[in-house]
Structures are given as C-alpha cells and as structure tokens.
Design an enzyme around this catalytic site. Structure first.
Site, PDB file in Angstrom:
ATOM      1  N   LYS A 263     -10.197  37.866 -86.745  1.00 10.10           N
ATOM      2  CA  LYS A 263     -10.161  38.872 -87.847  1.00 10.10           C
ATOM      3  C   LYS A 263     -11.269  39.904 -87.782  1.00 10.10           C
ATOM      4  O   LYS A 263     -10.851  41.057 -88.076  1.00 10.10           O
ATOM      5  CB  LYS A 263     -10.043  38.155 -89.508  1.00 10.10           C
ATOM      6  CG  LYS A 263      -9.107  37.050 -89.488  1.00 10.10           C
ATOM      7  CD  LYS A 263      -9.261  36.171 -90.820  1.00 10.10           C
ATOM      8  CE  LYS A 263      -8.926  34.913 -90.593  1.00 10.10           C
ATOM      9  NZ  LYS A 263      -7.382  34.319 -90.604  1.00 10.10           N
TER      10      LYS A 263
ATOM     11  N   HIS B 150      -4.481  25.538 -81.956  1.00  4.89           N
ATOM     12  CA  HIS B 150      -5.580  26.647 -82.367  1.00  4.89           C
ATOM     13  C   HIS B 150      -7.038  26.207 -81.569  1.00  4.89           C
ATOM     14  O   HIS B 150      -7.673  25.418 -81.997  1.00  4.89           O
ATOM     15  CB  HIS B 150      -5.540  26.268 -83.865  1.00  4.89           C
ATOM     16  CG  HIS B 150      -6.404  27.291 -84.707  1.00  4.89           C
ATOM     17  ND1 HIS B 150      -6.208  28.838 -84.804  1.00  4.89           N
ATOM     18  CD2 HIS B 150      -7.714  27.280 -85.344  1.00  4.89           C
ATOM     19  CE1 HIS B 150      -7.007  29.361 -85.345  1.00  4.89           C
ATOM     20  NE2 HIS B 150      -8.101  28.500 -85.518  1.00  4.89           N
TER      21      HIS B 150
ATOM     22  N   SER C 184      -9.703  33.368 -84.250  1.00  3.73           N
ATOM     23  CA  SER C 184      -9.508  32.966 -85.618  1.00  3.73           C
ATOM     24  C   SER C 184     -10.366  34.010 -86.709  1.00  3.73           C
ATOM     25  O   SER C 184     -10.118  35.165 -86.751  1.00  3.73           O
ATOM     26  CB  SER C 184      -9.702  31.629 -85.789  1.00  3.73           C
ATOM     27  OG  SER C 184      -8.998  30.986 -86.811  1.00  3.73           O
TER      28      SER C 184
ATOM     29  N   TRP D  59       0.205  27.780 -88.595  1.00  2.00           N
ATOM     30  CA  TRP D  59      -0.760  28.241 -89.747  1.00  2.00           C
ATOM     31  C   TRP D  59      -1.069  29.453 -89.411  1.00  2.00           C
ATOM     32  O   TRP D  59      -1.200  30.548 -90.421  1.00  2.00           O
ATOM     33  CB  TRP D  59      -2.139  27.548 -89.625  1.00  2.00           C
ATOM     34  CG  TRP D  59      -2.910  27.600 -90.768  1.00  2.00           C
ATOM     35  CD1 TRP D  59      -4.488  27.866 -90.658  1.00  2.00           C
ATOM     36  CD2 TRP D  59      -2.635  27.423 -92.110  1.00  2.00           C
ATOM     37  NE1 TRP D  59      -4.864  28.066 -92.162  1.00  2.00           N
ATOM     38  CE2 TRP D  59      -4.151  27.707 -92.736  1.00  2.00           C
ATOM     39  CE3 TRP D  59      -1.536  27.050 -92.989  1.00  2.00           C
ATOM     40  CZ2 TRP D  59      -4.109  27.830 -93.981  1.00  2.00           C
ATOM     41  CZ3 TRP D  59      -1.736  26.804 -94.442  1.00  2.00           C
ATOM     42  CH2 TRP D  59      -3.042  27.392 -94.815  1.00  2.00           C
TER      43      TRP D  59
HETATM   44  C1  GCU Z   1      -8.822  28.217 -91.422  1.00  3.95           C
HETATM   45  C2  GCU Z   1      -8.324  29.596 -92.074  1.00  3.95           C
HETATM   46  C3  GCU Z   1      -7.827  30.509 -91.109  1.00  3.95           C
HETATM   47  C4  GCU Z   1      -8.901  30.925 -89.981  1.00  3.95           C
HETATM   48  C5  GCU Z   1      -9.397  29.623 -89.312  1.00  3.95           C
HETATM   49  C6  GCU Z   1     -10.464  29.606 -88.145  1.00  3.95           C
HETATM   50  O1  GCU Z   1      -7.895  27.480 -90.756  1.00  3.95           O
HETATM   51  O2  GCU Z   1      -7.466  29.100 -92.970  1.00  3.95           O
HETATM   52  O3  GCU Z   1      -7.592  31.790 -91.698  1.00  3.95           O
HETATM   53  O4  GCU Z   1      -8.508  31.751 -89.066  1.00  3.95           O
HETATM   54  O5  GCU Z   1      -9.719  28.596 -90.339  1.00  3.95           O
HETATM   55  O6  GCU Z   1     -11.495  30.410 -88.504  1.00  3.95           O
HETATM   56  O7  GCU Z   1     -10.093  28.762 -87.309  1.00  3.95           O
END
Ligand code: GCU
Length: 385
Positions: A224, A364, A220, A313
């Site tokens: 990134k 997720h 997540s 998402w």
């Molecule tokens: C939030 C955010 C995402 C990210 C996520 C996470 O949902 O909007 O961009 O990837 O947290 O880090 O679990």
C-alpha cells in the site's frame, strides 16, 4: 481439482457482488472530461493527489531543514565478492527534531557502471534483510537480485513509523507534529512512503545507483505504501505492489465478501490512514476516489501488482480490475497494456505490458516466484523495450 480451482482463483462468488460504479478517473471535479495529457498533468492528476491526501493517506510534507548520509558499515566484497554492501544512516532534521532511516544496500560488483535498484519497504522482521547474509529470505532475495544485475536495498518501516497504533508517532511524525492535529494528517503509511522518498534523495548522491531506474517494492501493508510512494514521487521509475489488497491495489467499491473492508482496516489499523478515511467505514460509495485512481497516478510509468490465489482477504480479482481500469490514463500517453478484461489464470504473469500482474498459487506472502517476475518485468522495461 474442480473444487480447488473454484476456491483457488475462480473467485466464482463474484456473482454475489452487488453492482458498483467507479468514480471516473478522467473526469474532473467540475465535470470536464480529460482527453489530453496536459489536462491530466495540470488539472486532474493534482486534483486526485489532493483527494487521496485528504481522504485516505494524509498530507505528504515536503520540507525539512537538513538531510545527511552516513555510511555506517561497508563491505566491498560481500556475497563472496559478488556485491558491495553499504549501510547508510539517512538523517533528516526539522525544527530540532531528527529521524534516522537505516538503509541496507547491495550493489552488484559485476556491473562496471551504475545499477538499477529495487528498494523494499520492509514491513516484516529485520532478519529478512540481513546485511550479513547469514539469514536468507525469499522476502528479499538479495543474491538472486544481484545475480540478475540489479542492486537491492531496504529500510524497515519502524524507522519511519512504528507499526503500532500507540507508538506510530515516534518517527517521521516527530518532525511534523502538526500532522497529528488535522484530520487529513499523515499517519504511518504516509510516513513509510515519505521515508522511501528520502532514500531516493540518498540514491541521487550515490554514483553506484542508476537514478533513473529505481523501483519501489512493497508487500501487503508495505505494498500500500509503495503505491502511495510511487504515486507521490515521480522519481520512482517503477512500482511493484505485492498482495497489497484493501487500500492498496484492490478496488474498495467491489466489496467482495471474504475480503477486507474499509471499516475493517480502519478498525484494526487506525494508525495507517488519516482520520477522514474513517468517514467512509459504512459508506464506501461516498469516497471521491477508488484504488484504480491511485494506480493511474503512477502512469505513464510501469506498475506491477500481484495477488495470491489463497489470499482472498486481498481480493485478487479486485486487484486486477484496478490496474485494468487505470489503463484509461496509460492510453492517454499512448501506452498500451493489452490487459484482457478478465484476470489471467494462476501462475501466468503478464510481463510484456506497461501494467504487469500475476496471481501466484498459494498464500499471502512475497516469494522468489514474485521477485523472479519483478526482475523479468524490470528487464523488459529497462532493457528490451
Ligand atoms: C492484515 C491487513 C491487511 C494487510 C496485511 C499485511 O491482514 O488486514 O490490510 O495488507 O495485514 O500487511 O500483511
């Protein structure tokens, strides 16, 4: 059943996606088409790195005065004798300031020589990487990875930059305060990637690590950072980006309705990306890059991304399309992926390919299923190729 399929991984709402045009990865800013590796490496790749620095992730400062490594805890027979634990404080100094990244590392005792390693950028609780192994978590399944013949390591993002819009400066950015004064300055995600590179500096000095086989892993927001770390620092041999979504593996221009937008991410997490990125909140098509280009920067090294069927998402389809678009650069290097234009069905990992991918059934998260495929992908590239 049918309903589940549509909801799960059909993403049949795709019909509602407005047509979009991606910027061309193999066309330079002055309009020249790149068709040679040398033009890619000397011209287009540096150009893209600068575009990502200036418009999204911020600068990546490279200089510091001093780095030192201190083993603060060690157990030669951890995990019932299967692994050697080392906890290392990596201290980096610049202009009278210092930052310490705490590394947790298990290397397999079964291996007589140095071992390939998976390094996790841990964005969740520290209990996920418990060095005592009293707490075991699928998020960092250390026993399973050791069993697979790999070392496993982790550091926590808060050592580099607290994941908080008020306090993110209290880490790496104390070394580089000038970054806070410019619109293309590094912020939290850049600082996490920077820290991953300092762990690389340490790995270079540890004979238990096979330095040519270091994989960076993130989930997540950590996923990134893993992509940015792998794009920046070509010493990472392989990149695993799990459910990284917006400003990770997912294409920004697709604007798939249930998924996160640049505006949403910049509003909730203003401390992740640089100030310039906010200019694109309502104007994604003006961005000179899209995320397939970030993945292209990893070429010709193997890259593996994942999605989860219920994680709309993070736009599973958009995350697949970016790796398939990045193939243009892999092709320059003569690396074939064999990715089909459409994403594979759920739970059908693509392993025997320079670009791997799976869409796990579920929510997720990062699980043993995900890690099992990371190990298979690393096995394929490191040992069976
Ligand atoms: C939030 C955010 C995402 C990210 C996520 C996470 O949902 O909007 O961009 O990837 O947290 O880090 O679990």
């Amino acid at each position: 059943m049918l309903f589940l399929m549509i909801k799960g991984y059909g993403q049949n709402e795709d019909a509602k996606i407005s047509p979009y045009t991606l910027p061309e990865v193999l066309k330079t800013l002055d309009g020249k088409t790149v068709n040679k590796i040398s033009d890619w490496e000397k011209k287009r790749r540096p150009e893209l790195l600068t575009l990502f620095e200036n418009n999204i992730y911020g600068q990546m400062p490279k200089s510091y005065d001093h780095i030192s490594y201190k083993v603060v805890n060690e157990a030669a027979n951890a995990m019932d004798g299967k692994a050697h634990l080392k906890e290392v404080d990596i201290m980096v100094e610049r202009a009278d300031k210092s930052v310490t990244i705490h590394l947790i590392l298990f290397t397999p005792n079964a291996s007589k020589k140095s071992s390939p390693v998976f390094l996790l950028i841990n964005n969740r609780g520290k209990e996920n990487t418990d060095p005592t192994r009293k707490v075991k978590s699928e998020f960092w399944p250390a026993e399973m990875v050791i069993e697979g013949g790999y070392a496993i390591a982790a550091f926590h993002v808060s050592d580099a930059a607290p994941d908080n819009k008020e306090t993110y400066q209290n880490g790496v950015l104390q070394l580089y305060p000038e970054q806070l004064t410019v619109d293309n300055g590094m912020k939290a995600i850049g600082a996490w990637a920077w820290a991953a590179s300092r762990v690389m500096d340490y790995f270079k000095t540890d004979a238990a690590i096979d330095f040519g086989k270091v994989s960076i892993v993130g989930h997540s927001r950590g996923g990134k950072a893993a992509l940015w770390a792998g794009a920046q620092d070509q010493r990472f041999a392989m990149v695993f980006s799990n459910c990284s979504g917006n400003t990770g593996a997912a294409l920004a221009r697709r604007q798939y309705k249930p998924a996160e937008t640049i505006k949403a991410i910049n509003t909730t997490f203003p401390h992740w990306f640089n100030n310039n990125y906010k200019q694109f909140n309502d104007n994604v098509n003006a961005l000179p890059v899209d995320q397939h280009m970030l993945i292209s920067l990893i070429a010709p090294r193997p890259v593996y991304t994942t999605s989860a069927t219920e994680d709309l998402w993070a736009d599973p389809v958009g995350s697949y399309l970016s790796i398939s678009e990045a193939q243009k650069v892999y092709t320059l290097y003569g690396k074939k992926s064999g990715l089909s234009p459409d994403p594979p069905p759920a739970n059908t990992p693509i392993i025997r390919s320079i670009s791997g991918y799976h869409n796990r059934e579920g929510i997720h998260n990062m699980t043993a299923y995900d890690w099992g495929n990371f190990i298979r992908f690393a096995d394929f590239h490191y040992f069976h190729h």
